[in-house]
Design a protein around this motif. Structure first.
Motif, PDB file in Angstrom:
ATOM      1  N   LEU A  13      16.780  16.261 -13.336  1.00 15.97           N
ATOM      2  CA  LEU A  13      15.967  15.659 -12.566  1.00 15.97           C
ATOM      3  C   LEU A  13      14.493  15.824 -13.079  1.00 15.97           C
ATOM      4  O   LEU A  13      13.599  14.690 -12.932  1.00 15.97           O
ATOM      5  N   ILE A  14      14.111  16.792 -13.762  1.00 13.88           N
ATOM      6  CA  ILE A  14      12.923  16.899 -14.486  1.00 13.88           C
ATOM      7  C   ILE A  14      12.931  15.940 -15.712  1.00 13.88           C
ATOM      8  O   ILE A  14      11.963  15.162 -15.602  1.00 13.88           O
ATOM      9  N   THR A  15      13.928  15.591 -16.253  1.00 14.19           N
ATOM     10  CA  THR A  15      14.209  14.546 -17.418  1.00 14.19           C
ATOM     11  C   THR A  15      14.017  13.306 -16.809  1.00 14.19           C
ATOM     12  O   THR A  15      13.152  12.524 -17.406  1.00 14.19           O
ATOM     13  N   ALA A  16      14.593  13.186 -15.660  1.00  8.67           N
ATOM     14  CA  ALA A  16      14.335  11.732 -14.954  1.00  8.67           C
ATOM     15  C   ALA A  16      12.972  11.462 -14.593  1.00  8.67           C
ATOM     16  O   ALA A  16      12.549  10.346 -14.824  1.00  8.67           O
ATOM     17  N   GLY A  17      12.401  12.430 -14.105  1.00  7.80           N
ATOM     18  CA  GLY A  17      11.125  12.394 -13.433  1.00  7.80           C
ATOM     19  C   GLY A  17      10.135  12.072 -14.820  1.00  7.80           C
ATOM     20  O   GLY A  17       9.263  11.199 -14.472  1.00  7.80           O
TER      21      GLY A  17
ATOM     22  N   ASP B 181      12.717  -4.874  -3.447  1.00  4.37           N
ATOM     23  CA  ASP B 181      11.598  -5.770  -3.201  1.00  4.37           C
ATOM     24  C   ASP B 181      11.240  -5.551  -1.932  1.00  4.37           C
ATOM     25  O   ASP B 181       9.870  -5.842  -1.623  1.00  4.37           O
ATOM     26  N   TRP B 182      11.764  -4.939  -0.954  1.00  5.95           N
ATOM     27  CA  TRP B 182      11.197  -4.602   0.379  1.00  5.95           C
ATOM     28  C   TRP B 182      10.575  -3.441   0.438  1.00  5.95           C
ATOM     29  O   TRP B 182       9.750  -3.172   1.545  1.00  5.95           O
ATOM     30  N   MET B 183      10.326  -2.580  -0.593  1.00  7.65           N
ATOM     31  CA  MET B 183       9.489  -1.634  -0.489  1.00  7.65           C
ATOM     32  C   MET B 183       8.026  -2.012  -0.454  1.00  7.65           C
ATOM     33  O   MET B 183       7.561  -2.816  -0.977  1.00  7.65           O
ATOM     34  N   PRO B 184       7.126  -1.065   0.662  1.00  7.57           N
ATOM     35  CA  PRO B 184       5.866  -1.693   0.748  1.00  7.57           C
ATOM     36  C   PRO B 184       4.944  -1.102  -0.348  1.00  7.57           C
ATOM     37  O   PRO B 184       3.831  -1.649  -0.262  1.00  7.57           O
ATOM     38  N   LEU B 185       5.396  -0.315  -1.487  1.00  6.21           N
ATOM     39  CA  LEU B 185       4.428   0.199  -2.426  1.00  6.21           C
ATOM     40  C   LEU B 185       4.852  -0.584  -3.509  1.00  6.21           C
ATOM     41  O   LEU B 185       5.965  -1.556  -3.720  1.00  6.21           O
ATOM     42  N   LYS B 186       4.039  -1.058  -4.515  1.00  3.25           N
ATOM     43  CA  LYS B 186       4.238  -1.782  -5.630  1.00  3.25           C
ATOM     44  C   LYS B 186       5.367  -0.909  -6.445  1.00  3.25           C
ATOM     45  O   LYS B 186       5.362   0.282  -6.242  1.00  3.25           O
ATOM     46  N   LYS B 187       6.038  -1.678  -7.092  1.00  6.20           N
ATOM     47  CA  LYS B 187       7.135  -1.430  -8.058  1.00  6.20           C
ATOM     48  C   LYS B 187       6.797   0.035  -8.850  1.00  6.20           C
ATOM     49  O   LYS B 187       7.347   1.291  -8.847  1.00  6.20           O
ATOM     50  N   ASP B 188       5.852  -0.202  -9.742  1.00  9.16           N
ATOM     51  CA  ASP B 188       5.178   0.785 -10.509  1.00  9.16           C
ATOM     52  C   ASP B 188       4.926   2.304  -9.594  1.00  9.16           C
ATOM     53  O   ASP B 188       5.092   3.256 -10.059  1.00  9.16           O
ATOM     54  N   ASP B 189       4.124   2.045  -8.607  1.00 10.82           N
ATOM     55  CA  ASP B 189       3.529   3.137  -7.731  1.00 10.82           C
ATOM     56  C   ASP B 189       5.024   3.737  -7.168  1.00 10.82           C
ATOM     57  O   ASP B 189       4.964   5.123  -7.366  1.00 10.82           O
ATOM     58  N   THR B 190       5.770   3.148  -6.923  1.00  8.11           N
ATOM     59  CA  THR B 190       7.072   3.642  -6.307  1.00  8.11           C
ATOM     60  C   THR B 190       7.705   4.487  -7.482  1.00  8.11           C
ATOM     61  O   THR B 190       8.219   5.651  -7.177  1.00  8.11           O
ATOM     62  N   VAL B 191       7.743   4.102  -8.742  1.00  2.14           N
ATOM     63  CA  VAL B 191       8.337   4.753  -9.783  1.00  2.14           C
ATOM     64  C   VAL B 191       7.663   6.105 -10.073  1.00  2.14           C
ATOM     65  O   VAL B 191       8.276   7.096 -10.266  1.00  2.14           O
ATOM     66  N   VAL B 192       6.456   5.726 -10.101  1.00  2.00           N
ATOM     67  CA  VAL B 192       5.489   6.901 -10.652  1.00  2.00           C
ATOM     68  C   VAL B 192       5.973   8.195  -9.332  1.00  2.00           C
ATOM     69  O   VAL B 192       5.868   9.329  -9.669  1.00  2.00           O
ATOM     70  N   TYR B 193       5.434   7.886  -8.181  1.00  3.92           N
ATOM     71  CA  TYR B 193       5.674   8.803  -7.130  1.00  3.92           C
ATOM     72  C   TYR B 193       6.836   9.361  -6.939  1.00  3.92           C
ATOM     73  O   TYR B 193       7.074  10.594  -6.984  1.00  3.92           O
ATOM     74  N   SER B 194       7.981   8.688  -7.362  1.00  8.27           N
ATOM     75  CA  SER B 194       9.318   9.211  -7.155  1.00  8.27           C
ATOM     76  C   SER B 194       9.590  10.289  -8.552  1.00  8.27           C
ATOM     77  O   SER B 194      10.318  11.352  -8.701  1.00  8.27           O
ATOM     78  N   GLY B 195       8.901   9.781  -9.715  1.00 11.36           N
ATOM     79  CA  GLY B 195       9.018  10.647 -10.858  1.00 11.36           C
ATOM     80  C   GLY B 195       8.568  12.124 -10.596  1.00 11.36           C
ATOM     81  O   GLY B 195       9.053  13.001 -10.940  1.00 11.36           O
ATOM     82  N   LEU B 196       7.288  11.932  -9.782  1.00  5.58           N
ATOM     83  CA  LEU B 196       6.552  13.265  -9.633  1.00  5.58           C
ATOM     84  C   LEU B 196       7.549  14.262  -8.648  1.00  5.58           C
ATOM     85  O   LEU B 196       7.496  15.372  -8.807  1.00  5.58           O
ATOM     86  N   VAL B 197       7.978  13.396  -7.540  1.00  2.00           N
ATOM     87  CA  VAL B 197       9.108  14.282  -6.684  1.00  2.00           C
ATOM     88  C   VAL B 197      10.168  14.924  -7.366  1.00  2.00           C
ATOM     89  O   VAL B 197      10.493  15.949  -7.158  1.00  2.00           O
ATOM     90  N   GLU B 198      10.825  13.949  -8.377  1.00  2.00           N
ATOM     91  CA  GLU B 198      11.945  14.630  -9.224  1.00  2.00           C
ATOM     92  C   GLU B 198      11.493  15.894 -10.003  1.00  2.00           C
ATOM     93  O   GLU B 198      12.250  16.676 -10.115  1.00  2.00           O
ATOM     94  N   ILE B 199      10.397  15.730 -10.560  1.00  2.00           N
ATOM     95  CA  ILE B 199       9.757  16.967 -11.293  1.00  2.00           C
ATOM     96  C   ILE B 199       9.697  18.195 -10.670  1.00  2.00           C
ATOM     97  O   ILE B 199      10.134  19.078 -10.948  1.00  2.00           O
ATOM     98  N   ALA B 200       9.184  17.920  -9.418  1.00  2.00           N
ATOM     99  CA  ALA B 200       9.012  19.067  -8.504  1.00  2.00           C
ATOM    100  C   ALA B 200      10.248  19.400  -8.001  1.00  2.00           C
ATOM    101  O   ALA B 200      10.191  20.741  -7.832  1.00  2.00           O
ATOM    102  N   LEU B 201      11.022  18.383  -7.628  1.00  2.00           N
ATOM    103  CA  LEU B 201      12.256  19.099  -7.143  1.00  2.00           C
ATOM    104  C   LEU B 201      13.303  19.756  -7.874  1.00  2.00           C
ATOM    105  O   LEU B 201      13.891  20.842  -7.908  1.00  2.00           O
ATOM    106  N   GLY B 202      13.252  19.063  -9.144  1.00  2.00           N
ATOM    107  CA  GLY B 202      14.131  19.755 -10.466  1.00  2.00           C
ATOM    108  C   GLY B 202      13.468  21.186 -10.683  1.00  2.00           C
ATOM    109  O   GLY B 202      14.295  22.025 -11.013  1.00  2.00           O
TER     110      GLY B 202
END
Length: 132
Positions: free
Chosen positions: A18-22, A39-60
């Protein structure tokens, strides 16, 4: 190898993954991860990727560092993350988006079956020891 040791290796391996993926979300794999954002995500794709990466690092990090008494809770949260990102895998398949070597319908379809494995892995590696 004792069951406890196997679970520890599985938990730490999942956390490291998870840390590596993040980190990939934030750096070297940022663009490919955008292919998985529906495409239906309300956030910009890049923002979604960045936020999910931060979550993955924290969770890992939590999977690796959390005290034993909280491992089960962290495992359930990790399983929830894997369930919550599954629509991205479906979107990648349905919209025929190539990323991470998933450049055929067959490969994208097979990828869908890996997500339940991650859910099981997160739960099993953090499951409290059963009383016998």
């Amino acid at each position: 190898m004792k069951e406890e040791n196997i679970k520890k290796v599985a938990r730490i391996s999942l956390g490291a993954g998870l840390i590596t993926a993040g980190i990939g979300h934030l750096t070297f794999a940022r663009k490919p991860f955008q292919a998985q954002v529906p495409d239906w995500m309300p956030l910009k794709k890049d923002d979604t990727v960045v936020y999910s990466g931060l979550v993955e690092i924290a969770l890992g990090s939590a999977l690796i560092l959390t005290p034993k008494k909280y491992e089960g809770t962290i495992g359930k949260i990790a399983a929830g993350l894997f369930v919550s990102v599954f629509p991205g895998n479906i979107a990648q398949f349905a919209q025929k988006r190539s990323a991470f070597g998933l450049n055929t319908d067959g490969k994208r379809f097979l990828r869908l079956f890996f997500q339940p494995v991650l859910v099981y892995w997160a739960l099993k590696a953090t499951q409290p020891k059963q009383l016998r």
